[in-house]
Design a protein around this motif. Sequence first.
Motif, short mmCIF file in Angstrom:
data_model
loop_
_atom_site.label_atom_id
_atom_site.label_comp_id
_atom_site.label_asym_id
_atom_site.label_seq_id
_atom_site.Cartn_x
_atom_site.Cartn_y
_atom_site.Cartn_z
N GLY A 117 0.81 -1.13 0.07
CA GLY A 117 -0.03 -0.10 0.12
C GLY A 117 1.05 1.21 0.07
N HIS A 118 1.81 1.44 0.72
CA HIS A 118 2.82 2.28 0.76
C HIS A 118 3.45 2.70 -0.37
CE1 HIS A 118 6.32 4.84 2.14
NE2 HIS A 118 6.94 4.02 1.37
N TYR A 119 3.88 1.78 -1.25
CA TYR A 119 4.43 1.82 -2.54
C TYR A 119 3.62 2.38 -3.71
CZ TYR A 119 8.96 0.34 -0.62
OH TYR A 119 10.05 0.54 0.33
N PHE A 120 2.18 1.59 -3.60
CA PHE A 120 1.38 1.77 -4.40
C PHE A 120 0.79 3.21 -4.42
CE2 PHE A 120 -3.28 2.21 -5.86
CZ PHE A 120 -3.11 1.84 -7.20
N TYR A 121 0.41 3.64 -3.24
CA TYR A 121 -0.10 4.95 -3.14
C TYR A 121 0.90 6.19 -3.22
CZ TYR A 121 -4.22 2.73 -1.73
OH TYR A 121 -5.50 2.12 -1.72
N ASN A 122 2.22 5.85 -3.01
CA ASN A 122 2.94 6.86 -3.16
C ASN A 122 3.23 6.77 -4.87
OD1 ASN A 122 3.77 7.99 -0.63
ND2 ASN A 122 5.57 6.42 -0.44
N TRP A 123 3.22 5.98 -5.54
CA TRP A 123 3.44 5.83 -6.99
C TRP A 123 2.35 6.56 -7.65
CZ3 TRP A 123 0.07 3.67 -10.29
CH2 TRP A 123 0.37 3.53 -11.75
N LEU A 124 1.02 6.20 -7.01
CA LEU A 124 -0.28 6.90 -7.66
C LEU A 124 -0.20 8.51 -7.23
CD1 LEU A 124 -2.74 6.34 -8.80
CD2 LEU A 124 -3.98 6.35 -6.49
N ASP A 125 0.37 8.94 -6.34
CA ASP A 125 0.38 10.28 -5.91
C ASP A 125 1.57 10.91 -6.74
OD1 ASP A 125 -1.42 10.44 -3.85
OD2 ASP A 125 -0.01 10.24 -2.38
N SER A 126 2.44 10.16 -7.10
CA SER A 126 3.70 10.78 -8.05
C SER A 126 3.22 10.92 -9.52
CB SER A 126 4.82 9.86 -7.97
OG SER A 126 4.62 8.64 -8.90
N LYS A 127 2.14 9.87 -9.85
CA LYS A 127 1.44 10.09 -11.22
C LYS A 127 0.41 11.01 -11.48
CE LYS A 127 4.42 6.87 -12.74
NZ LYS A 127 5.47 7.60 -13.37
N ILE A 128 -0.41 11.16 -10.30
CA ILE A 128 -1.25 11.90 -10.29
C ILE A 128 -1.35 13.15 -9.11
CG2 ILE A 128 -4.05 12.40 -10.20
CD1 ILE A 128 -4.01 9.44 -11.17
N PRO A 129 -0.56 14.11 -9.27
CA PRO A 129 -0.39 15.08 -8.21
C PRO A 129 -1.56 16.08 -8.03
CG PRO A 129 0.68 15.94 -10.16
CD PRO A 129 0.16 14.49 -10.65
N GLY A 130 -1.81 16.43 -6.74
CA GLY A 130 -2.59 17.39 -6.37
C GLY A 130 -3.80 16.81 -5.54
N LYS A 131 -4.62 17.62 -5.06
CA LYS A 131 -5.66 17.47 -4.31
C LYS A 131 -6.82 18.12 -4.66
CE LYS A 131 -2.49 17.11 -0.33
NZ LYS A 131 -2.06 17.41 1.01
N ASP A 132 -7.15 18.24 -5.70
CA ASP A 132 -8.45 19.05 -6.29
C ASP A 132 -9.44 18.01 -6.60
OD1 ASP A 132 -8.10 18.62 -9.53
OD2 ASP A 132 -6.32 18.64 -8.53
N GLY A 133 -10.45 18.31 -6.83
CA GLY A 133 -11.56 17.18 -7.09
C GLY A 133 -11.28 16.16 -8.06
N LYS A 134 -10.75 16.90 -9.26
CA LYS A 134 -10.30 15.83 -10.23
C LYS A 134 -9.42 14.83 -9.98
CE LYS A 134 -9.36 15.80 -15.19
NZ LYS A 134 -8.99 16.77 -16.36
N SER A 135 -8.49 15.25 -9.57
CA SER A 135 -7.09 14.44 -9.03
C SER A 135 -7.61 13.46 -8.04
CB SER A 135 -6.05 15.17 -8.51
OG SER A 135 -5.62 16.11 -9.22
N VAL A 136 -8.48 13.56 -7.04
CA VAL A 136 -8.79 12.57 -6.03
C VAL A 136 -9.62 11.83 -6.52
CG1 VAL A 136 -10.22 12.62 -3.98
CG2 VAL A 136 -8.65 14.42 -4.02
N ALA A 137 -10.57 12.24 -7.53
CA ALA A 137 -11.66 11.41 -8.10
C ALA A 137 -10.79 10.60 -8.94
CB ALA A 137 -12.61 12.13 -8.82
N SER A 138 -9.86 10.73 -9.79
CA SER A 138 -9.15 9.98 -10.68
C SER A 138 -8.25 8.98 -9.63
CB SER A 138 -8.13 10.62 -11.38
OG SER A 138 -8.47 11.45 -12.25
N LYS A 139 -7.87 9.52 -8.57
CA LYS A 139 -7.23 8.54 -7.68
C LYS A 139 -8.13 7.23 -6.99
CE LYS A 139 -3.48 11.88 -6.30
NZ LYS A 139 -3.18 12.50 -5.28
N ILE A 140 -9.23 7.88 -6.79
CA ILE A 140 -10.17 6.92 -6.30
C ILE A 140 -10.75 5.86 -7.44
CG2 ILE A 140 -12.67 6.70 -5.36
CD1 ILE A 140 -12.09 9.27 -3.90
N LEU A 141 -10.75 6.28 -8.40
CA LEU A 141 -11.07 5.48 -9.66
C LEU A 141 -9.99 4.46 -9.78
CD1 LEU A 141 -13.20 4.60 -11.84
CD2 LEU A 141 -11.88 6.23 -13.34
N ILE A 142 -8.97 4.83 -9.90
CA ILE A 142 -7.72 3.84 -10.15
C ILE A 142 -7.51 2.85 -9.03
CG2 ILE A 142 -5.15 3.71 -10.35
CD1 ILE A 142 -5.51 6.15 -11.89
N ASP A 143 -7.96 3.39 -7.70
CA ASP A 143 -7.49 2.66 -6.35
C ASP A 143 -8.96 1.46 -6.41
OD1 ASP A 143 -6.86 1.89 -3.95
OD2 ASP A 143 -8.72 2.80 -3.36
#
Length: 69
Positions: A19-45
């Motif tokens: 989880g540590h490595y996956f979520y760090n990787w995901l944050d590096s590929k989709i930076p930001g905390k705006d709605g679109k970024s968060v929604a994209s991260k949730i979708l990929i997750d």
Amino acid sequence: MKRFITLAGFGVLYHGPSGHYFYNWLDSKIPGKDGKSVASKILIDQAIWCPIFMTVFFTYLGLVAGDGF
């Protein structure tokens, strides 16, 4: 106590590190905390990480319980 050790072992050996490595990787590929970024991260997750994690988790529980394949 057996259940605690079983789940703690899974968390320490698999869930924590992966989880540590996956979520760090995901944050590096989709930076930001705006709605679109968060929604994209949730979708990929939910579309990629969750099915993999659940498969590994339930396989682990089955093997630990002695159910085998």
